[in-house]
Write a protein that holds these residues in place. Structure first.
Motif, PDB file in Angstrom:
ATOM      1  N   ALA A  18       0.821  -1.210   0.000  1.00 52.29           N
ATOM      2  CA  ALA A  18       0.000   0.000   0.000  1.00 52.29           C
ATOM      3  C   ALA A  18       0.857   1.263   0.000  1.00 52.29           C
ATOM      4  CB  ALA A  18      -0.940  -0.002   1.208  1.00 52.29           C
ATOM      5  N   THR A  19       1.967   1.243   0.724  1.00 55.64           N
ATOM      6  CA  THR A  19       2.843   2.415   0.778  1.00 55.64           C
ATOM      7  C   THR A  19       3.539   2.642  -0.565  1.00 55.64           C
ATOM      8  OG1 THR A  19       3.147   2.082   3.153  1.00 55.64           O
ATOM      9  CG2 THR A  19       4.746   3.503   2.044  1.00 55.64           C
ATOM     10  N   PRO A  82     -15.733  -6.707   3.935  1.00 52.37           N
ATOM     11  CA  PRO A  82     -14.629  -7.018   3.008  1.00 52.37           C
ATOM     12  C   PRO A  82     -13.355  -6.263   3.410  1.00 52.37           C
ATOM     13  CG  PRO A  82     -16.626  -6.428   1.794  1.00 52.37           C
ATOM     14  CD  PRO A  82     -16.898  -6.151   3.244  1.00 52.37           C
ATOM     15  N   HIS A  83     -12.227  -6.867   3.134  1.00 45.85           N
ATOM     16  CA  HIS A  83     -10.943  -6.296   3.532  1.00 45.85           C
ATOM     17  C   HIS A  83     -10.741  -4.893   2.957  1.00 45.85           C
ATOM     18  CE1 HIS A  83      -9.687 -10.046   5.348  1.00 45.85           C
ATOM     19  NE2 HIS A  83     -10.035 -10.676   4.239  1.00 45.85           N
ATOM     20  N   TRP A  84     -11.091  -4.696   1.676  1.00 40.95           N
ATOM     21  CA  TRP A  84     -10.883  -3.381   1.066  1.00 40.95           C
ATOM     22  C   TRP A  84     -11.709  -2.315   1.782  1.00 40.95           C
ATOM     23  CZ3 TRP A  84     -15.033  -0.749  -0.787  1.00 40.95           C
ATOM     24  CH2 TRP A  84     -16.176  -1.495  -1.104  1.00 40.95           C
ATOM     25  N   PHE A  85     -12.918  -2.684   2.217  1.00 43.45           N
ATOM     26  CA  PHE A  85     -13.784  -1.739   2.936  1.00 43.45           C
ATOM     27  C   PHE A  85     -13.195  -1.436   4.315  1.00 43.45           C
ATOM     28  CE2 PHE A  85     -17.346  -0.683   5.741  1.00 43.45           C
ATOM     29  CZ  PHE A  85     -17.909   0.377   5.041  1.00 43.45           C
ATOM     30  N   ASN A  86     -12.727  -2.472   4.995  1.00 38.41           N
ATOM     31  CA  ASN A  86     -12.057  -2.272   6.283  1.00 38.41           C
ATOM     32  C   ASN A  86     -10.864  -1.326   6.125  1.00 38.41           C
ATOM     33  OD1 ASN A  86     -13.810  -4.045   7.536  1.00 38.41           O
ATOM     34  ND2 ASN A  86     -12.405  -5.779   7.408  1.00 38.41           N
ATOM     35  N   GLY A 135      -6.095  -2.988   2.610  1.00 38.97           N
ATOM     36  CA  GLY A 135      -7.078  -4.035   2.887  1.00 38.97           C
ATOM     37  C   GLY A 135      -7.059  -5.142   1.852  1.00 38.97           C
ATOM     38  N   SER A 136      -6.983  -4.759   0.580  1.00 40.54           N
ATOM     39  CA  SER A 136      -6.971  -5.763  -0.494  1.00 40.54           C
ATOM     40  C   SER A 136      -5.728  -6.637  -0.417  1.00 40.54           C
ATOM     41  CB  SER A 136      -7.037  -5.069  -1.860  1.00 40.54           C
ATOM     42  OG  SER A 136      -8.247  -4.365  -1.987  1.00 40.54           O
ATOM     43  N   ALA A 137      -4.580  -6.009  -0.191  1.00 44.83           N
ATOM     44  CA  ALA A 137      -3.333  -6.788  -0.089  1.00 44.83           C
ATOM     45  C   ALA A 137      -3.361  -7.694   1.139  1.00 44.83           C
ATOM     46  CB  ALA A 137      -2.126  -5.849  -0.035  1.00 44.83           C
ATOM     47  N   PHE A 138      -3.904  -7.194   2.240  1.00 45.72           N
ATOM     48  CA  PHE A 138      -3.994  -8.006   3.454  1.00 45.72           C
ATOM     49  C   PHE A 138      -4.902  -9.211   3.212  1.00 45.72           C
ATOM     50  CE2 PHE A 138      -5.780  -9.151   7.595  1.00 45.72           C
ATOM     51  CZ  PHE A 138      -4.619  -9.305   8.335  1.00 45.72           C
ATOM     52  N   GLY A 139      -6.048  -8.989   2.590  1.00 43.87           N
ATOM     53  CA  GLY A 139      -6.967 -10.086   2.290  1.00 43.87           C
ATOM     54  C   GLY A 139      -6.378 -11.086   1.324  1.00 43.87           C
ATOM     55  N   SER A 140      -5.667 -10.590   0.311  1.00 43.15           N
ATOM     56  CA  SER A 140      -5.045 -11.479  -0.675  1.00 43.15           C
ATOM     57  C   SER A 140      -3.918 -12.288  -0.056  1.00 43.15           C
ATOM     58  CB  SER A 140      -4.482 -10.663  -1.840  1.00 43.15           C
ATOM     59  OG  SER A 140      -5.520 -10.013  -2.513  1.00 43.15           O
ATOM     60  N   SER A 141      -3.222 -11.712   0.908  1.00 44.48           N
ATOM     61  CA  SER A 141      -2.110 -12.432   1.528  1.00 44.48           C
ATOM     62  C   SER A 141      -2.601 -13.632   2.321  1.00 44.48           C
ATOM     63  CB  SER A 141      -1.284 -11.501   2.420  1.00 44.48           C
ATOM     64  OG  SER A 141      -2.016 -11.091   3.546  1.00 44.48           O
ATOM     65  N   ARG A 142      -3.847 -13.610   2.762  1.00 44.34           N
ATOM     66  CA  ARG A 142      -4.403 -14.770   3.467  1.00 44.34           C
ATOM     67  C   ARG A 142      -4.416 -15.976   2.547  1.00 44.34           C
ATOM     68  NH1 ARG A 142     -10.210 -14.591   3.898  1.00 44.34           N
ATOM     69  NH2 ARG A 142     -10.216 -16.357   2.539  1.00 44.34           N
TER      70      ARG A 142
END
Length: 161
Positions: A18-19, A82-86, A135-142
């Protein structure tokens, strides 16, 4: 304990992704000359008492990766959205803190309004980009962590059987 380390690792990785994305957007904004009065990196450098853009970039990556990544990893599993929303909601809270604390301390006024009326909106958009990617990267990493933990059949193992 192992789950916490995995979550922190996912948070650090998502924070890095994200950064980097946010950094590219900031560089694009600067290259296009959009809102030249709003220099996020300069504000970060000044916040820690320096004028150097290099220091600003270091602070930018430290905050985005080391601070917000693990904090988000701690918060996200507590939500069913959803992770992106979070990520966007998380970034909105961070933005509010910046507008109410950082901007006035840096002399830009409440919500950075001394930089112009568009500054609060522009900084919110930047935070939302960071949050959505975080959020999207965190969810995808799961999914990636799950695949790494699941034993895969190897060609050698199948040829032996």
């Amino acid at each position: 304990m192992k789950r916490q380390r995995i979550l922190i690792g996912r948070g650090l990785g998502a924070g890095l992704v994200a950064t980097v994305v946010l950094s590219l957007v900031i560089l694009l904004k600067q290259a296009l000359g959009v809102l030249p009065q709003l220099s996020t990196i300069s504000v970060l450098a000044q916040m820690v008492g320096y004028q150097s853009l290099a220091v600003g970039w270091i602070v930018h990556f430290f905050v985005g990766v080391i601070l917000w990544g693990p904090l988000y990893a701690w918060i996200d599993p507590k939500s069913s959205y959803p992770h992106w929303f979070n990520g966007i909601m998380f970034a909105s809270v961070v933005w509010l803190g910046v507008m109410l604390i950082i901007m006035p301390v840096e002399g830009a006024g409440l919500f950075g309004l001394q930089l112009g009326l568009v500054s609060p909106t522009a900084t919110l958009m930047l935070h939302w980009i960071y949050g959505a990617v975080l959020g999207s990267a965190f969810g995808s990493s799961r999914l990636w962590v799950t695949q790494m933990a699941t034993p895969q059949s190897s060609p050698v193992a199948s040829s032996i059987s």
